[in-house]
Design an enzyme around this catalytic site. Structure first.
Site, PDB file in Angstrom:
ATOM      1  N   GLN A   9     -47.142  15.686  38.008  1.00  0.00           N
ATOM      2  CA  GLN A   9     -46.456  14.452  37.643  1.00  0.00           C
ATOM      3  C   GLN A   9     -46.114  14.437  36.160  1.00  0.00           C
ATOM      4  O   GLN A   9     -46.872  14.934  35.328  1.00  0.00           O
ATOM      5  CB  GLN A   9     -47.351  13.253  37.990  1.00  0.00           C
ATOM      6  CG  GLN A   9     -46.577  12.005  38.308  1.00  0.00           C
ATOM      7  CD  GLN A   9     -47.421  10.998  39.077  1.00  0.00           C
ATOM      8  OE1 GLN A   9     -48.244  11.369  39.891  1.00  0.00           O
ATOM      9  NE2 GLN A   9     -47.211   9.733  38.816  1.00  0.00           N
ATOM     10  N   SER A  92     -52.343  19.666  39.525  1.00  0.00           N
ATOM     11  CA  SER A  92     -52.598  18.412  40.234  1.00  0.00           C
ATOM     12  C   SER A  92     -51.780  18.355  41.524  1.00  0.00           C
ATOM     13  O   SER A  92     -51.992  19.167  42.422  1.00  0.00           O
ATOM     14  CB  SER A  92     -52.327  17.213  39.311  1.00  0.00           C
ATOM     15  OG  SER A  92     -52.810  16.016  39.877  1.00  0.00           O
ATOM     16  N   LEU A  93     -50.791  17.442  41.642  1.00  0.00           N
ATOM     17  CA  LEU A  93     -50.010  17.375  42.882  1.00  0.00           C
ATOM     18  C   LEU A  93     -49.313  18.701  43.171  1.00  0.00           C
ATOM     19  O   LEU A  93     -49.010  19.026  44.330  1.00  0.00           O
ATOM     20  CB  LEU A  93     -48.978  16.240  42.814  1.00  0.00           C
ATOM     21  CG  LEU A  93     -47.640  16.521  42.122  1.00  0.00           C
ATOM     22  CD1 LEU A  93     -46.615  17.086  43.100  1.00  0.00           C
ATOM     23  CD2 LEU A  93     -47.098  15.274  41.471  1.00  0.00           C
ATOM     24  N   ARG A 117     -51.354  10.141  49.035  1.00  0.00           N
ATOM     25  CA  ARG A 117     -52.107  10.441  47.815  1.00  0.00           C
ATOM     26  C   ARG A 117     -51.625   9.565  46.658  1.00  0.00           C
ATOM     27  O   ARG A 117     -52.434   8.963  45.932  1.00  0.00           O
ATOM     28  CB  ARG A 117     -51.931  11.921  47.465  1.00  0.00           C
ATOM     29  CG  ARG A 117     -52.723  12.424  46.262  1.00  0.00           C
ATOM     30  CD  ARG A 117     -52.446  13.918  46.079  1.00  0.00           C
ATOM     31  NE  ARG A 117     -53.235  14.521  45.023  1.00  0.00           N
ATOM     32  CZ  ARG A 117     -52.861  14.637  43.752  1.00  0.00           C
ATOM     33  NH1 ARG A 117     -51.688  14.139  43.374  1.00  0.00           N
ATOM     34  NH2 ARG A 117     -53.634  15.243  42.862  1.00  0.00           N
ATOM     35  N   HIS A 201     -57.770  11.863  37.997  1.00  0.00           N
ATOM     36  CA  HIS A 201     -58.761  12.922  37.791  1.00  0.00           C
ATOM     37  C   HIS A 201     -59.993  12.423  37.042  1.00  0.00           C
ATOM     38  O   HIS A 201     -60.544  13.128  36.198  1.00  0.00           O
ATOM     39  CB  HIS A 201     -58.135  14.132  37.097  1.00  0.00           C
ATOM     40  CG  HIS A 201     -57.045  14.741  37.912  1.00  0.00           C
ATOM     41  ND1 HIS A 201     -57.284  15.426  39.088  1.00  0.00           N
ATOM     42  CD2 HIS A 201     -55.694  14.728  37.768  1.00  0.00           C
ATOM     43  CE1 HIS A 201     -56.135  15.814  39.619  1.00  0.00           C
ATOM     44  NE2 HIS A 201     -55.157  15.396  38.844  1.00  0.00           N
ATOM     45  N   GLN A 250     -60.411  17.501  44.112  1.00  0.00           N
ATOM     46  CA  GLN A 250     -59.430  17.500  43.030  1.00  0.00           C
ATOM     47  C   GLN A 250     -59.077  16.089  42.560  1.00  0.00           C
ATOM     48  O   GLN A 250     -58.746  15.872  41.398  1.00  0.00           O
ATOM     49  CB  GLN A 250     -58.171  18.236  43.525  1.00  0.00           C
ATOM     50  CG  GLN A 250     -57.088  18.429  42.493  1.00  0.00           C
ATOM     51  CD  GLN A 250     -55.721  18.105  43.071  1.00  0.00           C
ATOM     52  OE1 GLN A 250     -55.477  16.990  43.521  1.00  0.00           O
ATOM     53  NE2 GLN A 250     -54.847  19.088  43.061  1.00  0.00           N
TER      54      GLN A 250
END
Length: 312
Positions: A9, A92-93, A117, A201, A250
């Site tokens: 992102q 991440s994503l 998510r 996170h 994660q």
């Protein structure tokens, strides 16, 4: 050896991926599949919408995945497949994009998972309660110490270990704001709050982790064509059950990007391609290991250039 990595992102821009869709039918098919999976015209938002709407976590996550997978399909149209790749990884994503690119999850399922998510991460903490900040000029251990000092009974944790001089902290807004002040006192070149709406996170994301555990249990996830270098382990994994568990971890765990690049270099990777929107990961790779040739591939010109390079 080559690795493909996929952005997270923050890389989103209006118009991203449109030229790919206009140039490669296989790329356009990815956007159509994502639109169908979500039951909405997400591609219209990506290409002609408002950046504020696109930046909403629930939209940005599937949108960035769509652009990454469209880029992959364009590469495949030019004869570049995972046969030339030793690892995939994502920030991440981007880990979901990496798994979709490696055939571990279908594109439609990946789009739906990222919508869940994004929504769950947004809803885990009320707007205004959490925050994130980038600490520049401090290594991971120094940033971790700053976060611990700033916590003062609240949550403030090192969330992203991006490169040797960029660590992101995440947690309660007041604690993160304290970390910005403390980081500067500890010699950070800069310490700035990030324009995000939730403390990603960090342990505050626990409700989102629960939502993802349920969602992931309901989709088919098979062995990827090449190992995934997982964010929370910074090492390669291929077992589907392990990957499923790591995707849950994660949500609240640190993105160990610096260590992931070091791991890939130690395994013999000398070339990393960033697949999709933006160039942030390429820049990080160059700061982590100058011995790795890093390039961003996100436009038809980029795709044609790397195809020509490999043919020569």
């Amino acid at each position: 050896m080559r690795a493909f990595v996929f952005p997270g992102q923050g890389a989103q821009t209006i118009g991203m991926g449109q030229a790919l869709a206009e140039t490669y039918p296989a790329a356009k098919a990815v956007f159509d599949e994502v639109d169908d999976a979500l039951g909405e015209n997400l591609s219209g938002l990506i290409w002609d919408g408002d950046i504020a709407d696109l930046t909403l976590t629930r939209n940005a996550q599937p949108a960035l995945m769509a652009v990454s997978l469209a880029t992959m399909r364009a590469l495949e149209s030019e004869g570049i497949t995972l046969d030339s790749v030793s690892f995939v990884a994502g920030h991440s994503l981007g880990e979901y994009s990496a798994l979709a690119a490696a055939g571990a999850i279908g594109v439609a399922d990946t789009a739906r998972l990222l919508r869940i998510r994004g929504t769950a991460m947004q809803e885990a903490v009320p707007v205004g309660v959490g925050a994130m900040a980038a600490l520049l000029g401090l290594d991971f251990e120094a940033a971790k110490a700053v976060a611990e000092e700033a916590a003062q009974g609240e949550v403030c944790e090192a969330a992203n270990d991006n490169d040797p001089a960029q660590v992101v902290v995440s947690g309660h807004k007041d604690a993160v704001e304290r970390a910005v002040v403390i980081a500067k006192e500890h010699g950070a070149k800069r310490a700035v709050l990030l324009p995000v709406s939730a403390p990603f996170h960090s342990s505050l994301m626990a409700p989102a982790a629960e939502a993802m555990a349920k969602a992931l249990s309901e989709v088919d996830l098979v062995r990827p064509a090449v190992p995934l270098v997982a964010n929370v382990l910074a090492s390669g994994v291929s077992d589907p059950a392990t990957i499923r568990a790591l995707l849950v971890d994660q949500i609240t765990g640190s993105v160990r990007w610096r260590e992931s690049v070091i791991y890939m270099a130690a395994e013999g990777v000398t070339e990393i391609w960033e697949i999709g929107a933006g160039k942030a990961l390429s820049g990080m790779v160059k700061r982590i290991d100058r011995g790795i040739a890093a390039k961003a591939v996100g436009s038809p010109d980029d795709v044609k250039a790397v195809a020509l390079e490999l043919q020569n």
